[in-house]
Design an enzyme around this catalytic site. Structure first.
Site, mmCIF file in Angstrom:
data_model
loop_
_atom_site.group_PDB
_atom_site.id
_atom_site.type_symbol
_atom_site.label_atom_id
_atom_site.label_comp_id
_atom_site.label_asym_id
_atom_site.label_seq_id
_atom_site.Cartn_x
_atom_site.Cartn_y
_atom_site.Cartn_z
ATOM 1 N N HIS A 40 0.826 -1.217 0.000
ATOM 2 C CA HIS A 40 0.000 0.000 0.000
ATOM 3 C C HIS A 40 0.857 1.263 0.000
ATOM 4 O O HIS A 40 0.565 2.216 -0.720
ATOM 5 C CB HIS A 40 -0.901 0.035 1.244
ATOM 6 C CG HIS A 40 -1.880 -1.088 1.325
ATOM 7 N ND1 HIS A 40 -1.727 -2.141 2.204
ATOM 8 C CD2 HIS A 40 -3.021 -1.332 0.645
ATOM 9 C CE1 HIS A 40 -2.745 -2.972 2.062
ATOM 10 N NE2 HIS A 40 -3.544 -2.517 1.118
ATOM 11 N N LYS A 57 -0.981 -6.512 -8.603
ATOM 12 C CA LYS A 57 -1.324 -7.840 -8.103
ATOM 13 C C LYS A 57 -2.809 -8.149 -8.334
ATOM 14 O O LYS A 57 -3.173 -9.256 -8.710
ATOM 15 C CB LYS A 57 -1.005 -7.976 -6.614
ATOM 16 C CG LYS A 57 -1.177 -9.425 -6.152
ATOM 17 C CD LYS A 57 -0.755 -9.628 -4.733
ATOM 18 C CE LYS A 57 -1.776 -9.140 -3.762
ATOM 19 N NZ LYS A 57 -3.005 -9.969 -3.732
ATOM 20 N N MET A 82 3.167 -9.363 -1.792
ATOM 21 C CA MET A 82 2.626 -8.895 -0.505
ATOM 22 C C MET A 82 1.107 -8.870 -0.559
ATOM 23 O O MET A 82 0.512 -8.440 -1.544
ATOM 24 C CB MET A 82 3.138 -7.499 -0.215
ATOM 25 C CG MET A 82 4.586 -7.533 0.097
ATOM 26 S SD MET A 82 4.990 -6.335 1.358
ATOM 27 C CE MET A 82 6.722 -6.696 1.491
ATOM 28 N N SER A 110 -2.430 -8.832 2.464
ATOM 29 C CA SER A 110 -2.854 -8.953 3.867
ATOM 30 C C SER A 110 -3.260 -10.391 4.183
ATOM 31 O O SER A 110 -3.341 -10.783 5.343
ATOM 32 C CB SER A 110 -3.983 -7.970 4.178
ATOM 33 O OG SER A 110 -4.914 -8.003 3.154
#
Ligand code: PAF
Length: 289
Positions: free
Chosen positions: A37, A148, A183, A185
């Site tokens: 982010h 992504k 990456m 979460s």
């Protein structure tokens, strides 16, 4: 850094920034911020003078209610990461502020037929609707999304073109851990064994890039080789390995002139996605992943 909870506050802060001649960059998020982010904010800062981030876990895009309730939330931590990243305004709306008897939705036809769209019914309608609303609230000059989530990013490019939103979508490169894992979460849900096995995704993209560098152009040959490398990591389930055209995300036979190799696979109960953009440039191919 300012924090706003209402649409009126956001509008008045942004009016003031515009009056100072600052361009507005926007990074919509669902919080639980990581380096992926903050890299979007960095990208936005290269092009605009005032950085807005939204943090809103958008119930409408979760097709699985368990996934929504399990979604990690930590606002205090997010605010400190956003401040550190140089965000000027964070918009943290409640459900009430965003959805009051909402009857209007945004669907992007065709582009959601394949890839995640085929496996997560209603997901993209939720994404496009909330992002369209956020665009109308923030009125940014640019909005930055990560590669992504390629179907989301390409779908939003189409939404912005079709509905004449006066802004530009910027797609920023995927940020990876040192060992190549993209990456997300969701990575925190992987146990050590699953996380180790999941590295086969990055290895499979590398394999595809090597094949393309040595002249391979067939989508099925590339997908089959990717499938073989993925199998080495024994994914618990593969949702898809697909090669689609960049513009409309429809399956293709050959990768010219610009296409996307996209993967979704489960490790344990965690669903991971990743992709590579393949673009012809002067008879060579750039592989971006
Ligand atoms: O990518 C995300 O985090 C979400 O889909 C988005 C764009 C913030 C919309 O809720």
């Amino acid at each position: 850094m300012k924090t706003a909870h209402t649409i009126e506050e956001v509008r008045s802060i942004i009016r003031a920034a515009r009056a100072e001649g600052r361009g507005i960059g926007f990074v919509p998020t669902m919080g639980y911020l990581h380096r992926g982010h903050t890299s979007l904010v960095e990208e936005s800062r290269k092009k605009t003078g005032f950085q807005v981030m939204s943090i809103f876990v958008n119930k409408m895009q979760f097709n699985d209610p368990k996934d929504f309730s399990n979604y990690p939330r930590d606002l205090e931590r997010d605010l400190s990461i956003a401040r550190e990243a140089g965000v000027d305004l964070v918009f943290v709306p409640t459900d009430e502020v965003m959805y009051r008897d909402q009857r209007t939705c945004v669907d992007v036809d065709l582009l959601t037929d394949h890839l995640c769209g085929a496996h997560r019914p209603g997901h993209f309608r939720g994404v496009f609707t909330v992002v369209g609303k956020l665009f109308n609230i923030v009125l940014p000059d640019i909005a930055v999304f990560g590669q992504k989530d390629i179907q989301q990013a390409v779908g939003l490019e189409k939404m912005v073109a079709d509905l004449n939103f006066p802004l530009k979508i910027v797609i920023a490169p995927t940020v990876r851990e040192d060992d190549g894992l993209a990456m997300s979460s969701r990575n925190r849900h992987l146990n050590a064994d699953e996380r180790h096995r999941a590295l086969c995704i990055h290895r499979s993209l590398k394999k595809a890039a090597e094949m393309i560098a040595s002249g391979e152009r067939s989508a099925s040959n590339i997908s089959e080789a990717v499938g073989r490398v993925l199998a080495e990591g024994s994914p618990d389930k593969i949702d898809y390995v697909s090669v689609v055209r960049y513009g409309d995300l429809q399956p293709v036979d050959g990768i010219s002139p610009k296409s996307v190799l996209a993967i979704a696979a489960f490790f344990g109960s965690t669903r991971l996605i990743d992709n590579m953009i393949m673009e012809e440039r002067d008879e060579k191919f750039a592989c971006i992943y």
